[in-house]
Design a protein around this motif. Sequence first.
Motif, mmCIF file in Angstrom:
data_model
loop_
_atom_site.group_PDB
_atom_site.id
_atom_site.type_symbol
_atom_site.label_atom_id
_atom_site.label_comp_id
_atom_site.label_asym_id
_atom_site.label_seq_id
_atom_site.Cartn_x
_atom_site.Cartn_y
_atom_site.Cartn_z
ATOM 1 N N GLN A 6 75.795 -40.978 122.022
ATOM 2 C CA GLN A 6 74.391 -41.200 121.720
ATOM 3 C C GLN A 6 74.205 -42.629 121.229
ATOM 4 O OE1 GLN A 6 74.111 -36.944 119.441
ATOM 5 N NE2 GLN A 6 72.370 -38.304 119.127
ATOM 6 N N ASN A 7 73.094 -43.231 121.636
ATOM 7 C CA ASN A 7 72.735 -44.560 121.144
ATOM 8 C C ASN A 7 71.232 -44.680 120.961
ATOM 9 O OD1 ASN A 7 75.161 -46.391 121.002
ATOM 10 N ND2 ASN A 7 75.439 -45.472 123.024
ATOM 11 N N PRO A 8 70.802 -45.333 119.869
ATOM 12 C CA PRO A 8 71.660 -45.871 118.803
ATOM 13 C C PRO A 8 72.100 -44.772 117.840
ATOM 14 C CG PRO A 8 69.370 -46.243 118.271
ATOM 15 C CD PRO A 8 69.383 -45.594 119.620
ATOM 16 N N ARG A 9 73.013 -45.077 116.942
ATOM 17 C CA ARG A 9 73.423 -44.122 115.916
ATOM 18 C C ARG A 9 72.444 -44.115 114.752
ATOM 19 N NH1 ARG A 9 78.529 -42.528 115.201
ATOM 20 N NH2 ARG A 9 77.459 -41.131 113.751
ATOM 21 N N TYR A 10 71.859 -45.257 114.492
ATOM 22 C CA TYR A 10 70.886 -45.380 113.405
ATOM 23 C C TYR A 10 69.707 -46.199 113.914
ATOM 24 C CZ TYR A 10 74.961 -44.103 110.648
ATOM 25 O OH TYR A 10 76.065 -43.457 110.157
ATOM 26 N N LEU A 11 68.502 -45.804 113.523
ATOM 27 C CA LEU A 11 67.308 -46.529 113.959
ATOM 28 C C LEU A 11 66.209 -46.374 112.920
ATOM 29 C CD1 LEU A 11 65.795 -48.144 116.106
ATOM 30 C CD2 LEU A 11 65.179 -45.982 117.210
ATOM 31 N N LEU A 19 60.070 -45.344 121.447
ATOM 32 C CA LEU A 19 61.512 -45.538 121.406
ATOM 33 C C LEU A 19 62.205 -44.494 122.278
ATOM 34 C CD1 LEU A 19 63.210 -43.313 119.431
ATOM 35 C CD2 LEU A 19 61.674 -44.337 117.764
ATOM 36 N N THR A 20 63.419 -44.828 122.676
ATOM 37 C CA THR A 20 64.246 -43.929 123.478
ATOM 38 C C THR A 20 65.618 -43.830 122.846
ATOM 39 O OG1 THR A 20 63.089 -44.492 125.524
ATOM 40 C CG2 THR A 20 65.282 -43.518 125.735
ATOM 41 N N VAL A 21 66.095 -42.605 122.693
ATOM 42 C CA VAL A 21 67.465 -42.366 122.258
ATOM 43 C C VAL A 21 68.241 -41.884 123.479
ATOM 44 C CG1 VAL A 21 68.971 -41.165 120.651
ATOM 45 C CG2 VAL A 21 66.617 -41.698 119.977
ATOM 46 N N THR A 22 69.310 -42.576 123.797
ATOM 47 C CA THR A 22 70.062 -42.207 124.997
ATOM 48 C C THR A 22 71.154 -41.203 124.666
ATOM 49 O OG1 THR A 22 71.669 -43.998 124.775
ATOM 50 C CG2 THR A 22 69.628 -44.478 125.989
ATOM 51 N N CYS A 23 71.487 -40.390 125.653
ATOM 52 C CA CYS A 23 72.571 -39.420 125.545
ATOM 53 C C CYS A 23 73.306 -39.393 126.868
ATOM 54 C CB CYS A 23 72.027 -38.035 125.213
ATOM 55 S SG CYS A 23 73.298 -36.739 125.280
ATOM 56 N N SER A 24 74.614 -39.453 126.801
ATOM 57 C CA SER A 24 75.415 -39.428 128.012
ATOM 58 C C SER A 24 76.653 -38.579 127.783
ATOM 59 C CB SER A 24 75.823 -40.859 128.393
ATOM 60 O OG SER A 24 76.538 -40.857 129.594
ATOM 61 N N GLN A 25 77.035 -37.796 128.812
ATOM 62 C CA GLN A 25 78.261 -36.986 128.716
ATOM 63 C C GLN A 25 79.107 -37.217 129.961
ATOM 64 O OE1 GLN A 25 78.735 -34.170 130.884
ATOM 65 N NE2 GLN A 25 76.645 -33.926 131.703
ATOM 66 N N ASN A 26 80.421 -37.167 129.769
ATOM 67 C CA ASN A 26 81.350 -37.455 130.873
ATOM 68 C C ASN A 26 82.139 -36.221 131.290
ATOM 69 O OD1 ASN A 26 83.084 -37.140 128.734
ATOM 70 N ND2 ASN A 26 83.994 -39.185 128.844
ATOM 71 N N PHE A 105 78.721 -31.405 121.046
ATOM 72 C CA PHE A 105 77.703 -32.220 120.413
ATOM 73 C C PHE A 105 78.108 -33.684 120.318
ATOM 74 C CE2 PHE A 105 74.386 -29.464 118.682
ATOM 75 C CZ PHE A 105 74.923 -28.223 118.952
ATOM 76 N N GLY A 106 77.093 -34.556 120.409
ATOM 77 C CA GLY A 106 77.288 -35.966 120.152
ATOM 78 C C GLY A 106 77.350 -36.227 118.661
ATOM 79 N N PRO A 107 77.566 -37.494 118.251
ATOM 80 C CA PRO A 107 77.753 -37.831 116.845
ATOM 81 C C PRO A 107 76.465 -37.879 116.041
ATOM 82 C CG PRO A 107 77.891 -39.798 118.165
ATOM 83 C CD PRO A 107 77.770 -38.657 119.129
ATOM 84 N N GLY A 108 75.342 -37.859 116.708
ATOM 85 C CA GLY A 108 74.077 -37.862 115.978
ATOM 86 C C GLY A 108 73.410 -39.225 115.935
ATOM 87 N N THR A 109 72.086 -39.217 115.860
ATOM 88 C CA THR A 109 71.267 -40.427 115.702
ATOM 89 C C THR A 109 70.336 -40.194 114.524
ATOM 90 O OG1 THR A 109 71.309 -41.018 118.042
ATOM 91 C CG2 THR A 109 69.472 -41.874 116.725
ATOM 92 N N ARG A 110 70.479 -41.032 113.514
ATOM 93 C CA ARG A 110 69.599 -40.893 112.340
ATOM 94 C C ARG A 110 68.392 -41.792 112.532
ATOM 95 N NH1 ARG A 110 69.563 -38.379 107.824
ATOM 96 N NH2 ARG A 110 71.737 -37.709 107.935
ATOM 97 N N LEU A 111 67.233 -41.188 112.651
ATOM 98 C CA LEU A 111 65.982 -41.910 112.915
ATOM 99 C C LEU A 111 65.083 -41.852 111.687
ATOM 100 C CD1 LEU A 111 63.888 -43.278 114.800
ATOM 101 C CD2 LEU A 111 63.146 -40.976 115.456
#
Lengths: 114, 113
Positions: A6-11, A19-26, A105-111
Amino acid sequence: EAQVTQNPRYLITVTGKKLTVTCSQNMNHEYMSWYRQDPGLGLRQIYYSMNVEVTDKGDVPEGYKVSRKEKRNFPLILESPSPNQTSLYFCASSFQTSGSHEQFFGPGTRLTVL
Amino acid sequence: DQQVKQNSPSLSVQEGRISILNCDYTNSMFDYFLWYKKYPAEGPTFLISISSIKDKNEDGRFTVFLNKSAKHLSLHIVPSQPGDSAVYFCAASTTNSGYALNFGKGTSLLVTP
């Protein structure tokens, strides 16, 4: 390494600024989802996607948009953020036919919305 | 309306003893139950799950018990270790509703040496 990023981690942002928070999985997962975690409320689902171009509302979708143009990406869009969207956001993914219903789960984004 | 409830916000246990975390649910359509563990500044990580057709599932030190008639499940950790200190979330899902996970509010476990 299999992971959800996830990006960003903090915003920190201001009311009304898109704003957009991205999420990607492989892991080639079909299913992806967004949750928000708030004190005393646990994790609540915002939107989910069963596959490319297939999205649906979760429990708290108001004020959010998502898109699923590619299998690996599931961005969360806040068109006009408000202070009540200040939260910790998690993206998650899983195989559609996961027998255990386990989601990664991803690491989280604190907004923070001021 | 909270469909998955964890009524104990926190629990403190001595190292080596058993930790028992409880969870209740209201929706009889749930057919899978999961426990997640969460450390600060990290995402939740899957711990153990149980299908509604079973009443017990064991994985090393972790055992989940399901009592469908009481709509209750519990996670037992034996023996507890300081590294088990984390927030534990109970979650439930129904296969027919898009695999959405309904989470409880979490129980913060502290294992003291």
